[in-house]
Structures are given as C-alpha cells and as structure tokens.
Design a protein around this motif. Structure first.
Motif, PDB file in Angstrom:
ATOM      1  N   ALA A 176       0.840  -1.190   0.000  1.00 13.17           N
ATOM      2  CA  ALA A 176       0.000   0.000   0.000  1.00 13.17           C
ATOM      3  C   ALA A 176       0.878   1.243   0.000  1.00 13.17           C
ATOM      4  O   ALA A 176       2.000   1.231   0.510  1.00 13.17           O
ATOM      5  N   THR A 177       0.394   2.324  -0.564  1.00 18.18           N
ATOM      6  CA  THR A 177       1.168   3.557  -0.636  1.00 18.18           C
ATOM      7  C   THR A 177       1.376   4.122   0.770  1.00 18.18           C
ATOM      8  O   THR A 177       0.415   4.363   1.498  1.00 18.18           O
ATOM      9  N   PRO A 178       2.634   4.345   1.158  1.00 20.28           N
ATOM     10  CA  PRO A 178       2.953   4.697   2.553  1.00 20.28           C
ATOM     11  C   PRO A 178       2.824   6.190   2.866  1.00 20.28           C
ATOM     12  O   PRO A 178       3.805   6.871   3.201  1.00 20.28           O
ATOM     13  N   PHE A 179       1.620   6.709   2.773  1.00 19.92           N
ATOM     14  CA  PHE A 179       1.417   8.118   3.087  1.00 19.92           C
ATOM     15  C   PHE A 179       1.789   8.409   4.539  1.00 19.92           C
ATOM     16  O   PHE A 179       1.461   7.640   5.449  1.00 19.92           O
ATOM     17  N   GLN A 208      -6.905  -0.624  -1.942  1.00 15.14           N
ATOM     18  CA  GLN A 208      -6.998  -0.529  -0.486  1.00 15.14           C
ATOM     19  C   GLN A 208      -8.365  -0.978   0.003  1.00 15.14           C
ATOM     20  O   GLN A 208      -8.517  -1.444   1.139  1.00 15.14           O
ATOM     21  N   PHE A 209      -9.375  -0.859  -0.871  1.00 10.83           N
ATOM     22  CA  PHE A 209     -10.759  -1.102  -0.471  1.00 10.83           C
ATOM     23  C   PHE A 209     -11.453  -2.154  -1.333  1.00 10.83           C
ATOM     24  O   PHE A 209     -12.603  -2.498  -1.103  1.00 10.83           O
ATOM     25  N   ASP A 210     -10.741  -2.657  -2.333  1.00 15.72           N
ATOM     26  CA  ASP A 210     -11.282  -3.698  -3.215  1.00 15.72           C
ATOM     27  C   ASP A 210     -10.149  -4.681  -3.525  1.00 15.72           C
ATOM     28  O   ASP A 210      -9.336  -4.455  -4.413  1.00 15.72           O
ATOM     29  N   LYS A 211     -10.117  -5.761  -2.773  1.00 20.18           N
ATOM     30  CA  LYS A 211      -9.007  -6.723  -2.869  1.00 20.18           C
ATOM     31  C   LYS A 211      -9.043  -7.540  -4.160  1.00 20.18           C
ATOM     32  O   LYS A 211      -8.085  -8.247  -4.470  1.00 20.18           O
ATOM     33  N   ILE A 251      -2.440  -1.527  -6.353  1.00 17.55           N
ATOM     34  CA  ILE A 251      -2.314  -0.713  -7.557  1.00 17.55           C
ATOM     35  C   ILE A 251      -2.410   0.758  -7.163  1.00 17.55           C
ATOM     36  O   ILE A 251      -2.987   1.116  -6.138  1.00 17.55           O
ATOM     37  N   GLY A 252      -1.832   1.608  -7.989  1.00 23.58           N
ATOM     38  CA  GLY A 252      -1.960   3.046  -7.852  1.00 23.58           C
ATOM     39  C   GLY A 252      -2.405   3.633  -9.179  1.00 23.58           C
ATOM     40  O   GLY A 252      -2.083   3.089 -10.246  1.00 23.58           O
ATOM     41  N   TRP A 253      -3.125   4.709  -9.114  1.00 25.57           N
ATOM     42  CA  TRP A 253      -3.730   5.352 -10.297  1.00 25.57           C
ATOM     43  C   TRP A 253      -3.569   6.849 -10.098  1.00 25.57           C
ATOM     44  O   TRP A 253      -3.911   7.369  -9.018  1.00 25.57           O
ATOM     45  N   ALA A 254      -3.038   7.570 -11.068  1.00 27.78           N
ATOM     46  CA  ALA A 254      -2.854   9.008 -10.881  1.00 27.78           C
ATOM     47  C   ALA A 254      -2.758   9.728 -12.211  1.00 27.78           C
ATOM     48  O   ALA A 254      -2.387   9.146 -13.230  1.00 27.78           O
ATOM     49  N   TYR A 255      -3.111  11.012 -12.173  1.00 31.48           N
ATOM     50  CA  TYR A 255      -2.873  11.855 -13.339  1.00 31.48           C
ATOM     51  C   TYR A 255      -2.661  13.286 -12.891  1.00 31.48           C
ATOM     52  O   TYR A 255      -3.007  13.675 -11.765  1.00 31.48           O
ATOM     53  N   ALA A 312       4.406  10.575   0.509  1.00 31.88           N
ATOM     54  CA  ALA A 312       4.448   9.146   0.867  1.00 31.88           C
ATOM     55  C   ALA A 312       5.869   8.634   0.646  1.00 31.88           C
ATOM     56  O   ALA A 312       6.145   7.919  -0.320  1.00 31.88           O
ATOM     57  N   PRO A 313       6.800   8.988   1.535  1.00 32.73           N
ATOM     58  CA  PRO A 313       8.202   8.545   1.377  1.00 32.73           C
ATOM     59  C   PRO A 313       8.300   7.019   1.309  1.00 32.73           C
ATOM     60  O   PRO A 313       7.704   6.308   2.117  1.00 32.73           O
TER      61      PRO A 313
END
Length: 477
Positions: free
Chosen positions: A296-299, A344-347, A356-360, A383-384
């Motif tokens: 998971a993204t470590p914010f 994080q909410f849909d395994k 997965i990560g999604w961004a634009y 998110a270091p």
C-alpha cells in the motif's frame, strides 16, 4: 440488413444512457463501438502485470450515484457493486496537516476547525436540495423546476473558486477546497469554477465517492447487461467513418465530441453548423500513470492512507499557481496530482497482498512531455518510500490517451473545456444543444450539458429530445 429506429455510435456512459432510454420506450436500437470492448472511459485492463486490474480512465465515481439517470436503472441487479473508502478524499500538506472529506458533513466541518461554519453554510443546502438541483443543473438551459433552489446554488456556483477560497481562514480548508475545484481542469480564477468543488463535496456527503468492485469495467458491463435485457444490440470493433455504411436507421446519436463529428462522412450537416463545431474549444489534457505496487502507498498522513482519492498539491497558493501555469502551456515541476488507491478497499483488483496506484496531472493539451517523474516525485513527497513499492508502471500522455479513446481530444477527458462560456452552451450556442442541423442526427457526448463524468445525463437528454421530436413521447426522471 436489419432496420433500427436508432443507432448510437459510442458505448461510453452517455452512449449507453441514450440507448437505454430509447430501448425502454420500445424502440429498436443498436450501439456501435469502435473498440473491442464497451465502456469508453469505464474500462479496466491489466496494463502492467498479470492479475493487476487498472482502470484505464475513470476510477472513482462521485457522480455515479448522484446522477438521476444512473439511480433510475437497476444496475445492482446486473452485477454492479460499489464499495466505499473510509474517507472520500484527503489532501495532505507539507506541514503534516490534512484536509479530509469525510462521509459525514459534521465530521468534515469539525475537522476544519474555525472554518466549520463557513463550510456548513456552503455545502449543507446543496446536500439537502440535491434531488431538485440535480434535475435543474445536469441538463440543458431551461426554466428550472425549482427556481429558488437553483438561484441559491447559482449565487455560489458561478463564482471563481478563488473567490470562494477567500471565505476560508485556515490553510487546510483552502487547500481542500482548491483540490476539489481543480477537478474542473482549468484555472481556478475562471468564473463558475466553484461549481465543481461544491458539487463534489456535497455528493460526497450524500452518496460518498463510490469505488466499483472489480474495476470501472463493471459499470459498463452492468449497463450493457441491462441494455441487452431490454432487447438492445451491441456491435463492437467497428469504427464508423461513413454513416452510409451503417444498417438502415431513422435516427443517429453520436457519443462523439465535435472534432470527431466533423470527421464522420455522410452526416449531411449544414456548413454553418459545422463552422460552429470547429469553434468548439478543448481544455487541458492529462498525463496518467498506473502502477503495480508491492505494498500500500505509505502516506505519512493517516487520513490519506484510508482515502479513496488523495489530492497532492500542497497549499492553495501552490495549486492555484501550478494549474494556471499548466493551462498556459508550461511544464510544471510539482503539478497538482490526483491519486487513487482502489485496491486498499477492493481486494479483487490485485494478487493477494499487492496493490495498484492510479494518478494523473493536468498538462497542456496534446503535450508529449513525460510527466512520470514529476508525478512520482509528488507522491514520494507525501508518501516517502512509494518509489520502492513500484513493481511496474504504465503511462499515457495526452496523445496516447486520444489514440486510446478518440473522445479525449488532446487528452481532454471532459470533452471540451467547461468554463463559463461552454458550461451549458456546448457544443453550440443553443437551448437544445443535443440537436444538430440534421433533424435525424443528435449529439450525446460529454461535449453537451452537463459535461464530463460517469453520469449518463448527456445521453439521457439527447434521447429525450429524440423521443419528443420523432415519436411524440415525453420522458422525465
């Protein structure tokens, strides 16, 4: 060949909405889609590694259940399930603080401290009156059913987002507001940029920001299943270049933007109308990245760890400045980034234990500059260790985005800039913008009111005019 009452070109949410509305009234319809799968901006694919399901375009759907059309059809019966994150959205700051869009209005307001009263005053009336406001705002210009509600909303919605921001005292509230308004993909000093921020916040409290289980393709699949159950037909893998190659039909509905419409042969549109379409303006494009992640993204911020969408742009001033620079064609080192983390909410999206990560980010229309590093640096900023979790990535620049989905001209995912001059007068200056100069051809894309988003209202209104004009049927939501 079989004859149809109507053929719909394009199987995005608006194409489906138009086809379903006509089919519900007993007409015979056919959807023709150029790609091999239906969905438009609702597709899900393994873009990086096997087993990692990425939403190619839209991922989080604030308007899906806020839409009167989408709520009117039984998609749950056809397999569509939504899940919700702990928080709809979060906006971390370098200071360590964060703005948070809770599902609860009261919790959001409380988190904003001294700005609680201002926030409540802005958002509560929209939450309470959304049913009437949705019908009066998500369509063409017309005399409203609830004029007092609309007038009250309009006084705030038509303001530039920068004016609304001046109502807040704290940096946290201003930043949260700027991130919401920036979804409009234009400088926040433009008139009417407050509208998108107000709506996204209000529907977040009323319906949440839903995440479709198994990916956005499940919305398209449910729409297709319901449409077929009504007797509709779908033809995929067929790019229409000349309408004279289509089966015989009475009505043609185009889920296409103006630039695409002008490329289609056989439409028999008047020269004056074609001239109006050529004047239509497109907005900024997007540069998009999808990642397969080991963790998971470590914010750093705990709220951001549990939010469906995370706005990464730091302060209000930074967002305002960088969005303006992007709009003017500059390459921004620290762009405003919209990041989503559906796994994080849909395994079901990834192999066990993976993410997965999604961004634009917003970039000049048609840009071919690679913004991958810029986006990843912005995520790493809040998110270091994010970069250490990357297993694989897939990128789309605006040109590639358009090649994937021709509706996204120059990477413009809104079907044209949604500023005050094209908010409702899209694609032409008309009280009936879904009609063209050919009485048998209609436009139903996001280039008509109310514009971009997975809500289907553009398609519904186009079909409503078709039914009224040619079949003497009046349908309402």
């Amino acid at each position: 060949m079989k004859k149809y009452d109507a053929i719909i070109i394009g199987s995005g949410p608006n194409g489906f909405a138009a086809a379903i509305t006509l089919q519900q009234q007993g007409l015979s319809t056919l959807i023709v889609e150029g790609a091999n799968t239906t969905g438009g901006g609702m597709r899900t694919k393994e873009l990086t590694l096997p087993g990692f399901k990425h939403d190619v375009c839209s991922a989080i759907h604030p308007m899906a259940m806020a839409s009167p059309f989408m709520r009117s059809i039984p998609l749950k019966e056809y397999g569509l399930e939504f899940t919700q994150a702990t928080y709809a959205a979060a906006h971390p700051l370098d200071s360590g603080d964060a703005g948070v869009l809770y599902h609860s209005l009261e919790e959001t307001a409380q988190h904003l401290g001294v700005d609680a009263r201002t926030y409540t005053r802005l958002i509560l009336p929209i939450i309470n009156r959304w049913e009437s406001l949705a019908l009066d705002t998500m369509g063409p210009l017309r005399f409203p059913r609830h004029p007092l509600d609309l007038a009250s909303f309009g006084l705030n919605a038509l303001k530039p987002a920068t004016w609304t921001a001046s109502s807040f005292k704290t940096e946290k509230a201003k930043a949260l507001w700027a991130g919401m308004a920036a979804h409009g993909i234009q400088p926040l000093s433009n008139w009417a940029t407050s509208a998108i921020g107000l709506v996204l916040m209000a529907v977040g409290h009323r319906y949440g920001w839903p995440i479709p289980k198994s990916g956005s393709q499940s919305i398209a699949d449910a729409l297709a299943a319901y449409y077929i159950s009504l007797g509709g037909e779908i033809q995929t893998g067929c790019w229409v270049k000349d309408t004279r190659e289509l089966p015989q039909h009475k009505i043609l509905i185009l889920d296409l933007t103006p630039k695409q419409v002008l490329r289609v042969e056989g439409l028999q549109l008047h020269d004056s109308y074609r001239k109006q379409l050529r004047k239509y303006r497109y907005g900024m494009g997007v540069f998009k990245v999808d990642w397969a992640l080991s963790d998971a993204t470590p914010f750093k911020d705990a709220y951001s760890q549990q939010a469906a969408t995370v706005h990464l742009g730091n302060t209000y001033d930074e967002i305002i400045r960088n969005e303006l620079h992007s709009h003017s064609g500059q390459v921004v080192e620290k762009p405003f980034v919209l990041f989503a983390q559906p796994s994080q909410f849909d395994k079901s999206r990834t192999p066990e234990g993976k993410h997965i990560g999604w961004a634009y980010c917003h970039v000049p229309n048609g840009s071919i500059v690679d913004f991958t590093t810029h986006i990843e640096n912005q995520i790493e900023r809040f998110a270091p260790g994010f970069k250490d979790t990357i297993l694989a990535r897939h990128t789309f620049n605006p040109t590639q985005m358009e090649a994937y989905n021709p509706n996204y001209i120059g990477g413009d995912i809104n079907g044209g800039v949604m500023d005050i001059f094209q908010l409702y007068t899209r694609p032409t200056l008309s009280l009936t913008p879904y009609r063209t100069s050919n009485k048998n051809v209609y436009i139903a894309s996001s280039s008509t009111p109310p514009g971009g988003g997975v809500h289907g209202m553009c398609g519904f209104h186009a079909a409503r005019f078709v039914l009224k004009d040619h079949f003497n049927i009046d349908v309402m939501l």
